[in-house]
Design a protein around this motif. Structure first.
Motif, mmCIF file in Angstrom:
data_model
loop_
_atom_site.group_PDB
_atom_site.id
_atom_site.type_symbol
_atom_site.label_atom_id
_atom_site.label_comp_id
_atom_site.label_asym_id
_atom_site.label_seq_id
_atom_site.Cartn_x
_atom_site.Cartn_y
_atom_site.Cartn_z
ATOM 1 N N VAL A 102 -63.446 72.785 -2.944
ATOM 2 C CA VAL A 102 -63.933 72.897 -1.978
ATOM 3 C C VAL A 102 -64.507 73.586 -1.415
ATOM 4 O O VAL A 102 -64.529 73.897 0.306
ATOM 5 C CB VAL A 102 -65.476 74.253 -3.236
ATOM 6 N N GLY A 103 -65.076 71.828 -0.837
ATOM 7 C CA GLY A 103 -65.931 71.102 -0.149
ATOM 8 C C GLY A 103 -64.841 71.111 1.094
ATOM 9 O O GLY A 103 -64.915 71.591 1.967
ATOM 10 N N ALA A 104 -63.811 70.045 0.769
ATOM 11 C CA ALA A 104 -62.560 70.527 1.778
ATOM 12 C C ALA A 104 -61.898 71.771 2.692
ATOM 13 O O ALA A 104 -62.282 71.769 3.658
ATOM 14 C CB ALA A 104 -61.318 70.336 1.010
ATOM 15 N N TRP A 105 -62.091 72.727 1.583
ATOM 16 C CA TRP A 105 -61.842 74.383 2.169
ATOM 17 C C TRP A 105 -63.249 74.804 3.305
ATOM 18 O O TRP A 105 -62.490 74.736 4.301
ATOM 19 C CB TRP A 105 -61.666 74.755 1.353
ATOM 20 N N ALA A 106 -63.941 74.241 2.823
ATOM 21 C CA ALA A 106 -65.496 74.342 4.343
ATOM 22 C C ALA A 106 -65.084 73.301 5.316
ATOM 23 O O ALA A 106 -65.501 73.948 6.337
ATOM 24 C CB ALA A 106 -66.286 74.209 2.848
ATOM 25 N N PHE A 107 -64.345 71.892 4.955
ATOM 26 C CA PHE A 107 -64.602 71.486 6.246
ATOM 27 C C PHE A 107 -63.287 72.149 7.637
ATOM 28 O O PHE A 107 -63.059 71.916 8.463
ATOM 29 C CB PHE A 107 -64.000 70.281 6.336
ATOM 30 N N HIS A 109 -61.894 75.502 7.359
ATOM 31 C CA HIS A 109 -62.127 76.762 7.845
ATOM 32 C C HIS A 109 -63.871 77.084 8.119
ATOM 33 O O HIS A 109 -63.446 78.246 8.234
ATOM 34 C CB HIS A 109 -61.554 77.207 6.526
ATOM 35 N N PHE B 12 -71.774 64.749 2.883
ATOM 36 C CA PHE B 12 -71.455 65.839 2.062
ATOM 37 C C PHE B 12 -72.360 66.384 1.225
ATOM 38 O O PHE B 12 -72.223 67.729 1.416
ATOM 39 C CB PHE B 12 -70.001 65.168 0.787
ATOM 40 N N ARG B 17 -72.184 72.182 6.349
ATOM 41 C CA ARG B 17 -70.423 72.311 6.112
ATOM 42 C C ARG B 17 -69.800 72.851 4.419
ATOM 43 O O ARG B 17 -69.270 73.860 4.538
ATOM 44 C CB ARG B 17 -70.002 71.177 6.142
ATOM 45 N N ALA B 18 -70.456 72.321 3.803
ATOM 46 C CA ALA B 18 -70.017 72.446 2.403
ATOM 47 C C ALA B 18 -70.423 73.530 1.669
ATOM 48 O O ALA B 18 -69.757 73.384 1.315
ATOM 49 C CB ALA B 18 -69.511 70.885 2.011
ATOM 50 N N LEU B 20 -71.601 75.928 2.926
ATOM 51 C CA LEU B 20 -70.865 77.289 3.549
ATOM 52 C C LEU B 20 -70.213 77.448 2.833
ATOM 53 O O LEU B 20 -70.166 78.900 2.013
ATOM 54 C CB LEU B 20 -70.244 76.914 4.416
ATOM 55 N N ALA B 21 -69.031 76.835 1.532
ATOM 56 C CA ALA B 21 -67.888 77.702 0.656
ATOM 57 C C ALA B 21 -68.871 77.351 -0.260
ATOM 58 O O ALA B 21 -68.249 78.932 -1.162
ATOM 59 C CB ALA B 21 -66.856 76.186 1.075
ATOM 60 N N PHE B 22 -70.198 76.410 -0.968
ATOM 61 C CA PHE B 22 -70.623 76.526 -1.901
ATOM 62 C C PHE B 22 -71.490 78.502 -1.919
ATOM 63 O O PHE B 22 -71.140 78.654 -3.193
ATOM 64 C CB PHE B 22 -71.675 75.872 -2.428
ATOM 65 N N LEU B 91 -57.650 84.197 6.591
ATOM 66 C CA LEU B 91 -58.616 82.810 5.738
ATOM 67 C C LEU B 91 -58.936 82.860 4.652
ATOM 68 O O LEU B 91 -58.892 82.409 3.802
ATOM 69 C CB LEU B 91 -59.555 83.565 6.872
ATOM 70 N N PHE B 95 -58.452 80.834 1.033
ATOM 71 C CA PHE B 95 -59.391 80.941 -0.328
ATOM 72 C C PHE B 95 -58.912 80.634 -1.584
ATOM 73 O O PHE B 95 -59.799 79.731 -2.679
ATOM 74 C CB PHE B 95 -60.699 81.353 0.212
ATOM 75 N N PRO B 98 -58.294 76.396 -3.468
ATOM 76 C CA PRO B 98 -59.583 76.258 -3.745
ATOM 77 C C PRO B 98 -59.888 77.177 -5.721
ATOM 78 O O PRO B 98 -60.526 76.406 -5.999
ATOM 79 C CB PRO B 98 -61.496 76.066 -3.023
#
Lengths: 132, 132
Positions: A102-107, A109, B12, B17-18, B20-22, B91, B95, B98
């Motif tokens: 998940v974290g990697a995806w954030a970086f 996209h 991290f 940045r992270a 955002l996905a979380f 996009l 996703f 993940p």
DNA sequence: CAGGATCCCCCAAGATACTG
DNA sequence: CAGTATCTTGGGGGATCCTG
């Protein structure tokens, strides 16, 4: 959290098996705290300064929840009496994989998401798209 | 949601940045709906019956949010007037990776989590562990 | 069928203050 | 420093009714 196991043929949606993991990510801090424990045991103070922006109370709650779910282990420090350490359990460590994904995806996209948000034209995510 | 970009050396934790996905996974239904759109465009009714347990209102809200973040696209059906379809954007499709990682983890380790919950001795995740 | 409008509830999360 | 106790709040999410 309704961890009922269904006999769903469609194994991913109503199936609560997956929900179980999603719920673990449904808290603001769970993933972050797990990640902060990534490379070894940490004391609460350390966690707080590493993470930043999390209150003592909320940190404790988060740790309790993680402990409850078997992802984190609490230990009294060997010598000192009221020194406490938290560490990932074996189970917790296996969860780092998905978190990393998940974290990697954030970086990768994150930009696109932010761009989309601005392009939306509204500040409110729930209001129907303006034009179009 | 505080999508501030920090200059954190520790890339991290405080780094948003992270987050955002979380945050995208911090909703009960986001991941589930995305997953339900996995293999092609779907109409709301289809989504509801596929997913199960989600109300019309909540589904709409979820879709709005996903749309807002550029993960989902809303389209009026070509012929029929008030037929609507939702589909993943490019996009959004990225996703799925993940999400799949998280879901797969649930299938592998779900038992262990549930075992831990029962072993906890309390029904309340927040109360401090009883004995010990 | 799509989805807006209301009303309500619950709880994660913040702020603050206090104890061992 | 670790942790609890209160009080408050914002908003996700459920239920219900209503419209184009």
């Amino acid at each position: 959290m309704w961890y009922v196991t269904t006999d769903a043929t469609d194994a991913f949606l109503a199936d609560c098996r997956a929900r179980l993991a999603f719920d673990l990510l449904s808290n603001t801090w769970n993933a972050v705290v797990l990640w902060a424990l990534r490379d070894g045991p940490r004391r609460p103070v350390e966690l707080r300064e590493r993470i930043g922006g999390i209150s003592s109370k909320v940190l404790t709650e988060t740790l309790r929840r993680l402990q409850f779910n078997g992802l984190v282990d609490r230990q009294l420090h060997p010598d000192a009496p009221s020194r406490v350490e938290y560490r990932l359990t074996a189970l917790g460590r296996t969860f780092l994989g998905p978190i990393d994904a998940v974290g990697a995806w954030a970086f990768e996209h994150g930009d696109e998401v932010m761009a989309a948000q601005e392009a939306a034209g509204t500040a409110d995510p729930l209001s129907p798209p303006p034009t179009r």
